[in-house]
Write an enzyme that holds these catalytic residues in place. Structure first.
Site, mmCIF file in Angstrom:
data_model
loop_
_atom_site.group_PDB
_atom_site.id
_atom_site.type_symbol
_atom_site.label_atom_id
_atom_site.label_comp_id
_atom_site.label_asym_id
_atom_site.label_seq_id
_atom_site.Cartn_x
_atom_site.Cartn_y
_atom_site.Cartn_z
ATOM 1 N N ARG A 100 18.566 33.894 43.345
ATOM 2 C CA ARG A 100 18.217 34.094 41.931
ATOM 3 C C ARG A 100 18.980 35.261 41.312
ATOM 4 N NH1 ARG A 100 11.764 32.741 41.948
ATOM 5 N NH2 ARG A 100 11.987 30.576 41.239
ATOM 6 N N LYS A 116 1.390 16.601 48.639
ATOM 7 C CA LYS A 116 0.321 15.797 48.037
ATOM 8 C C LYS A 116 0.784 14.990 46.828
ATOM 9 C CE LYS A 116 -3.354 18.979 49.216
ATOM 10 N NZ LYS A 116 -4.278 19.969 48.681
ATOM 11 N N GLY A 130 11.787 24.550 44.666
ATOM 12 C CA GLY A 130 10.757 24.516 45.700
ATOM 13 C C GLY A 130 11.305 24.233 47.080
ATOM 14 N N GLY A 182 8.272 25.375 39.883
ATOM 15 C CA GLY A 182 7.284 24.957 38.885
ATOM 16 C C GLY A 182 7.947 24.538 37.583
#
Ligand SMILES: Nc1ncnc2c1ncn2[C@@H]1O[C@H](COP(=O)(O)OP(=O)(O)O)[C@@H](O)[C@H]1O
Ligand SMILES: O=C(OP(=O)(O)O)[C@H](O)COP(=O)(O)O
Length: 402
Positions: free
Chosen positions: A41, A202, A359, A382
């Site tokens: 980053r 999930k 992620g 996100g």
């Protein structure tokens, strides 16, 4: 959709001698000794800052780090100063605060081509509350605003949103622009055929992105922990695999939606099962329709990988979000590594556009040493997920229209 509009960019502003408030996402991982363990980053923020420095601007650089509750030394941005200085080729000056008298003095003393790094903006609760008074104080030391913090663009915070009310122009940095070009542009107008690969733990966290992508893709490949909910919905036995009982109907409806839209939905045909959730678990490969009781699926099998690869060979654009299995355990990393390798091969040899949502898929690509082979790797987990779901990002909406 609001996020599709084009935002103002750097080239349009007159920058010489101007104080520019640059919001970057310098939220990098630090180990216990405060060493940076992944500087991606920071490196991603360099082109915008260098451009501004070359134009003779004075830079007030702000970021958050972690999720501190009040002033917390372990979340200080101080450990970033040496790496930032090295990458930028200037001595970055660090403030002890992000607002107040000391910051005002240091900002006023900045030479052209100088960089002042503010302390973690989340040391003030007003940052996350998007408090207008706090935003005004942040803005008071600069003339204009550049937002390059894509990873935080889904947060309506003082330094990402509120500050734009007090600084004009408010424009996007190069990283922000690149992320939007790929995650909005390439997805809205993909070279066809277009495939999405969605994995992760999930289905509940990926419903939005699956539904949104179903309207755009030709092929949808599913993997990771979410597939067992799909299998159970189809009446297969899934042993001790991860299942979200309250999402069985949803899984059925997603399968039906894919059919109705003519999307080729690929679920793995074979699975690597384990006798426990551990790196040293016993493992074996079984058909997806024959998962034994007391075993759990932790990766996709070799037949599935072969089918996925053949499908991906037909595509021109691929977006990938979420690992195919528990890639943190070597025994269950093969399915994820195979996708990373296939995407790298297709990008370099066939010019396929490959986009890795943030992620864990990014971690997997980096672990495989293939990060520089992809068309685009997002710096926001996100944020990229929300963008792919079609949600507007407050940090982008607040910027001037091009
Ligand atoms: N079959 C599986 N069972 C349990 N967990 C899984 C399985 N496959 C993948 N995972 C886990 O999913 C996690 C990533 O999920 P998620 O956070 O949704 O993805 P991302 O961060 O890419 O959006 C990883 O830690 C991985 O170990
Ligand atoms: O690391 C970040 O997000 P990500 O883990 O979703 O990529 C960003 O810096 C945003 O941090 P936040 O989720 O604490 O607002």
């Amino acid at each position: 959709m609001a996020t599709k509009r084009s935002v103002g960019t750097l080239g349009e502003a007159d920058l010489k001698g101007k104080k520019v408030f640059v919001r970057a996402d310098l939220n990098v991982p630090l180990d216990d000794a405060q060493n940076i363990t992944d500087d991606t980053r920071i490196r991603a923020s360099v082109p915008t800052i260098k451009f501004l420095l070359e134009k003779g601007a004075k830079i007030v650089l702000a970021s958050h780090l972690g999720r501190p509750k009040g002033v917390t030394p372990k979340y200080s941005l101080k450990p970033l100063v040496p790496r930032l200085s090295e990458l930028l080729g200037v001595n970055v000056v660090m403030a002890n605060d992000c607002i107040g008298e000391e910051v005002e003095k240091l900002a006023a003393a900045l030479p052209e081509g100088g960089v002042l790094l503010l302390e973690n903006v989340r040391f003030y609760k007003e940052e996350e509350k998007n408090d207008p008074e706090f935003a005004k104080k942040l803005a008071s030391v600069a003339d204009l605003y550049v937002n390059d913090a894509f990873g935080t663009a889904h947060r309506a915070h003082a330094s990402t949103e509120g500050v734009t009310k007090f600084l004009k122009p408010s424009v996007a940095g190069f990283l922000m622009q690149k992320e939007l070009d790929y995650l909005v542009g390439a997805v809205a107008n993909p070279k066809k055929p277009f495939a999405a690969i969605v994995g992760g733990s999930k289905v509940s966290t990926k419903i939005g992105v699956i539904e949104s992508l179903l309207a755009k893709v030709d092929i949808l490949i599913l993997g990771g922990g979410m597939i067992y909910t799909f299998y159970k919905a189809q009446g297969y036995a899934v042993g001790k695999s991860l299942v979200e009982e309250d999402k069985l109907e949803l899984a059925t409806s997603l399968i039906e939606k894919a059919k109705a839209k003519g999307v080729s939905l690929l679920l793995p045909t074979d699975i690597v099962v384990a006798d426990k959730f551990a790196p040293d678990a016993e493992s074996k490969i079984v058909p997806a329709t024959a998962i034994p009781d007391d075993w759990m699926g932790l990766d996709v099998g070799p037949d599935a990988t072969k089918t996925f690869n053949e499908a991906l060979d037909t595509t021109q654009t691929i977006i990938w979000n979420g690992p195919m299995g528990v890639f943190e355990f070597e025994k269950f990393a093969a399915g994820t590594e195979a996708i990373a390798k296939k995407l790298a091969e297709l990008t370099t040899s066939k010019g396929v556009t490959t986009i890795i949502g943030g992620g864990d898929s990014v971690a997997a690509v980096e672990k495989a040493g293939l990060a520089d082979k992809m068309s685009h790797i997002s710096t926001g987990g996100g944020a990229s997920l929300e963008l792919l779901e079609g949600k507007p990002l407050p940090g982008v909406l607040a910027l001037d229209e091009a």
